[in-house]
Design a protein around this motif. Structure first.
Motif, short mmCIF file in Angstrom:
data_model
loop_
_atom_site.label_atom_id
_atom_site.label_comp_id
_atom_site.label_asym_id
_atom_site.label_seq_id
_atom_site.Cartn_x
_atom_site.Cartn_y
_atom_site.Cartn_z
N ASP A 103 0.85 -1.20 0.00
CA ASP A 103 0.00 0.00 0.00
C ASP A 103 0.88 1.24 0.00
O ASP A 103 2.09 1.17 -0.22
CB ASP A 103 -0.99 -0.03 1.17
CG ASP A 103 -0.30 -0.01 2.54
OD1 ASP A 103 0.86 0.42 2.62
OD2 ASP A 103 -0.94 -0.43 3.53
N PRO A 153 -6.35 1.22 -2.72
CA PRO A 153 -5.30 2.25 -2.81
C PRO A 153 -5.67 3.56 -2.14
O PRO A 153 -4.79 4.35 -1.80
CB PRO A 153 -5.12 2.42 -4.32
CG PRO A 153 -6.37 1.90 -4.95
CD PRO A 153 -6.85 0.81 -4.04
N PRO A 195 -6.23 1.95 3.06
CA PRO A 195 -5.64 0.64 3.37
C PRO A 195 -6.38 -0.14 4.45
O PRO A 195 -6.05 -1.31 4.69
CB PRO A 195 -4.21 0.99 3.81
CG PRO A 195 -4.28 2.41 4.26
CD PRO A 195 -5.32 3.06 3.41
#
Length: 783
Positions: free
Chosen positions: A125, A179, A182
């Protein structure tokens, strides 16, 4: 002899007592053949011909020659049995959770877990620090901070790294963070299972787009879904999630509803859409035929999505799935029935994509990487000089560096490689990476890290690839080259900056590596052991540490201290009280701009380096400045106290040696008396700085109130890095109490300094004059 035989309708145990000439059935139990095509083993006791063990999805034991079996809980999804031929009480069972070993015939056992994590994929991430996501065979979904490895322990006050587990999904498939958030994690699992997990509630929701396909022969399923069904999230709109079986599903509302946005993208060969498992079907999806294996949206062209199958088909859409273009036949050299294992859309051009194809199931071990620059109209192989003669040479994953065009990474069946020329030439990076299949490769753009999953040895990070990104023929040929360091975050736990430099040849003299602040003051001198080629030095973001006490004298409480293994052969020993080590460091620097200075054979190079604020720490720069200033004051006070004690210890050791040398010489009684009086004066001042209880270098003895030196170290832990069961406060302004306490301790320190000055200016010179030449004068190492 025994034989366990699987038939289509029933299992059977047969026995022969004449070496196989004649056989008879002793058991018809069907449960003995559970998933025989995947795992099954039969073993006979070396001491009792009537005792049999059978391992499969369960574990069974018979003690009456196979006539009856009982289930025993000695494993789970078992694979093999080893029985000691000389000791029937000693055997081992391998299973999905490791190895179970018994030396008491199962009455007790010990389970051994090996570092053999089989990871299907990995993702990252954009948090700071970023998290790594994966799923492990026979374990499940997981994620954890890049700062430390899974299972490194709680450390001081829980500051270790404990990963999150059970994020929905299961052992197979993909695990991908949203995205934009997270906390949201999407996962797939065998049998057409999809979950959406919210870490805030720690709840996973099943959001499969169709009925569960577990058990179902593929020819009887509307949708065929693989064991590791692909999943992808739209880089332009994180609400768009794509999931693949033999078609691609799309949801834009968190899985509440799905729609099919593609036709069946496989070759749809009816001869291959059949059940797996041999005599008895075993349709879990590992060998699901004619399915989509890879989905990859472009991050530079909205609506562009690539898809590949496990039978060599390759497609793309430029309108989010409304229309699809089959470019399979354009790929010259595509191996028949090859698995399109990973597609990497370029990070720089919409029409460019890289495709890894794995054909080892068709017994082709060649590395296949293809590239297009025109949306699949034409393709060329870019596997260049990748090794191609090893049984594990096939490529499983390819990735492009989002920070440097033309830089590629490839994972093969037994290694990891990079290329800086679009795949023309490849270099292996093997240091620290076990020989295992590299199943997936991803680049964390902001941190310039490469993260890989391996099918057998877990997850690995190639951290800070900036030297590879910045490398050119000029840097390679330069006598010395200092690479521009990537920015580093001011993390108070495991923060660091990596400094990289290359040397064309080993240096003639020492290499000096320094970090300077904005005023040009040296913050830290770093040790480097240089060698020809690429060098890396890690800076823990700290100022220089304090100087510490080094005891030299023998404590009366422990006259044998120098005989202990920990101190044997040494001239000095530390103060070793429990909890101190963490606090015996300098403070972490404040966020800001610094300079790295490298000096090799008299020639210096510099590069700027920026230390960034931890975005999770709200403390102002001014308060961080206050914290560091107080810690530097503490550091310098610790050094001052240590310097005085060390000088006194040198002199007291000298007096101790004289006493030992002349203790049986009656002609030296006067001198021994003078020495004893001088030692008492020295000790009295030393004891104002360090309580005598610590002079024994014991770890967990708690006997005496702290004095100056120990109070300073513990207060340093309080204000800064922490100490034994002290959390620390390096991310905060110092408390009023801490400031007040330091002022109190410094009063005691100043009192000891005054006594020390009198001792060194008056008493030591007087002693030296009084003894004349009877012994070497006391200097404490001072000139």
């Amino acid at each position: 002899m025994y034989a366990l035989i699987q038939t289509r309708d029933q299992g059977s145990v047969w026995r022969s007592d004449d070496g196989g000439a004649n056989w008879r059935v002793v058991n018809w139990s069907r449960e003995l053949i559970g998933r025989a095509g995947y795992y099954i083993h039969l073993a006979v006791s070396p001491a009792n011909a009537d005792e049999i063990l059978v391992s499969n999805s369960s574990f069974f034991q018979s003690v009456d020659g196979g006539q009856t079996f009982r289930s025993v809980n000695w494993g789970g999804d078992n694979h093999d049995i080893w029985w000691d031929p000389k000791d029937a009480d000693r055997f081992a069972i391998t299973h999905d959770a490791g190895i179970t070993i018994t030396t008491q015939h199962g009455r007790s056992d010990r389970r051994v877990q090996l570092p053999i994590g089989q990871m299907y994929h990995v993702s990252v991430d954009n948090q700071v620090p970023y998290y790594v996501y994966s799923n492990m065979q026979d374990d499940g979904t997981m994620r954890g901070s890049i700062i430390a490895a899974e299972g490194t322990g709680a450390g001081y006050n829980g500051s270790g790294n404990l990963w999150d587990h059970g994020l929905g999904g299961c052992e197979s498939g993909f695990t991908i963070p949203d995205p934009a958030d997270p906390n949201i994690v999407w996962s797939t699992c065998y049998g057409n299972k999809v979950t959406r997990y919210d870490h805030r509630t720690k709840i996973a929701r099943s959001v499969a787009p169709w009925m569960i396909t577990l058990d179902s022969p593929p020819e009887d399923s509307k949708y065929r879904c693989h064991w590791t069904a692909p999943l992808a999230i739209d880089p332009f709109d994180h609400t768009n999630v794509y999931y693949g079986c033999n078609v691609i599903f799309h949801t834009s509302n968190g899985g509440q509803s799905w729609k099919v946005i593609s036709p069946d993208l496989s070759a749809q060969d009816p001869g291959r859409i059949v059940s797996s498992g041999g005599l008895v079907g075993d349709n879990l999806g590992q060998f699901a035929p004619e399915v989509i294996f890879a989905i990859a949206p472009s991050e530079v062209e909205k609506g562009l999505i690539w898809a590949g199958t496990n039978d060599g088909q390759l497609w793309y859409t430029k309108d989010g799935g409304a229309t699809w273009n089959d470019v399979s036949k354009n790929v010259t050299g595509m191996p028949a029935w090859g698995v399109v294992s990973k597609i990497e859309p370029s990070h720089f051009s919409g029409g460019t994509a890289y495709v890894a194809v794995d054909a080892h199931l068709m017994d082709s071990r060649e590395p296949y990487i293809f590239k297009t620059t025109d949306y699949g109209v034409t393709w060329k192989r870019v596997n260049g000089d990748l090794p191609n003669r090893h049984p594990l040479s096939y490529v499983k994953a390819v990735a492009e560096n989002p920070n440097r065009p033309g830089m590629l990474f490839a994972g093969t069946g037994h290694g990891f490689f990079y290329s800086t020329d679009e795949g023309g030439h490849w270099t292996e990076v093997s240091a620290g990476l076990p020989r295992a299949p590299v199943s997936w490769v991803v680049v964390q753009k902001a941190f310039h890290d490469v993260v890989v999953s391996t099918y057998g040895r877990g997850l690995y990070v190639l951290d800070d690839i900036t030297p590879l990104e910045q490398g050119t023929p000029a840097t390679t040929e330069a006598a010395v080259h200092l690479f521009a360091p990537r920015p580093a975050y001011r993390w108070t736990v495991r923060g660091r900056a990596l400094i990289n430099f290359s040397l064309r040849a080993a240096p003639r003299g020492n290499v000096q590596l320094q970090v300077l602040d904005a005023q040009g003051t040296v913050v830290r001198d770093l040790r480097a052991t240089p060698r020809e080629g690429l060098n890396r030095v890690s800076w823990d973001l700290r100022h220089e540490p304090p100087r510490l006490i080094a005891m030299r004298t023998t404590p009366p409480e422990n006259p044998h201290i120098w005989e202990e293994p920990r101190f044997r052969g040494q001239d000095t020993r530390p103060v070793t009280h429990w909890g101190l080590e963490q606090a015996q460091v300098g403070p972490i620097v404040v966020p800001g701009k610094y300079t790295v200075k490298l000096t090799v054979d008299g020639r210096s190079s510099t590069q700027p380096i920026e230390i960034l604020r931890d975005p999770k720490v709200p403390t102002s720069q001014a308060d961080l400045d206050l914290s560091v200033k107080l810690q530097l004051r503490l550091r310098d006070d610790i050094s001052t106290a240590a310097d005085m004690v060390n000088t006194l210890e040198v002199m007291r050791k000298q007096l101790e040696d004289v006493t030992k040398a002349y203790r049986d010489d009656r002609t030296r009684e006067a001198l021994i008396k003078q020495v004893a009086e001088m030692d008492r004066k020295l000790f009295d001042v030393e004891a104002k700085l360090l309580e005598p209880a610590q002079m024994t270098s014991d770890d967990k003895y708690f006997q005496q109130a702290y004095r100056v030196y120990m109070n300073l170290i513990w207060l340093n832990g309080e204000v800064g890095p922490g100490a034994g069961d002290v959390s620390g406060g390096a991310d905060f302004a110092p408390t009023d109490t801490s400031v007040s306490l330091l002022e109190t301790i410094e009063k005691d320190l100043n009192g000891a300094k005054a006594d020390y000055k009198i001792l060194m200016d008056r008493d030591v010179p007087a002693f030296n004059r009084a003894i004349g030449g009877a012994m070497t004068p006391l200097t404490g190492g001072r000139q």
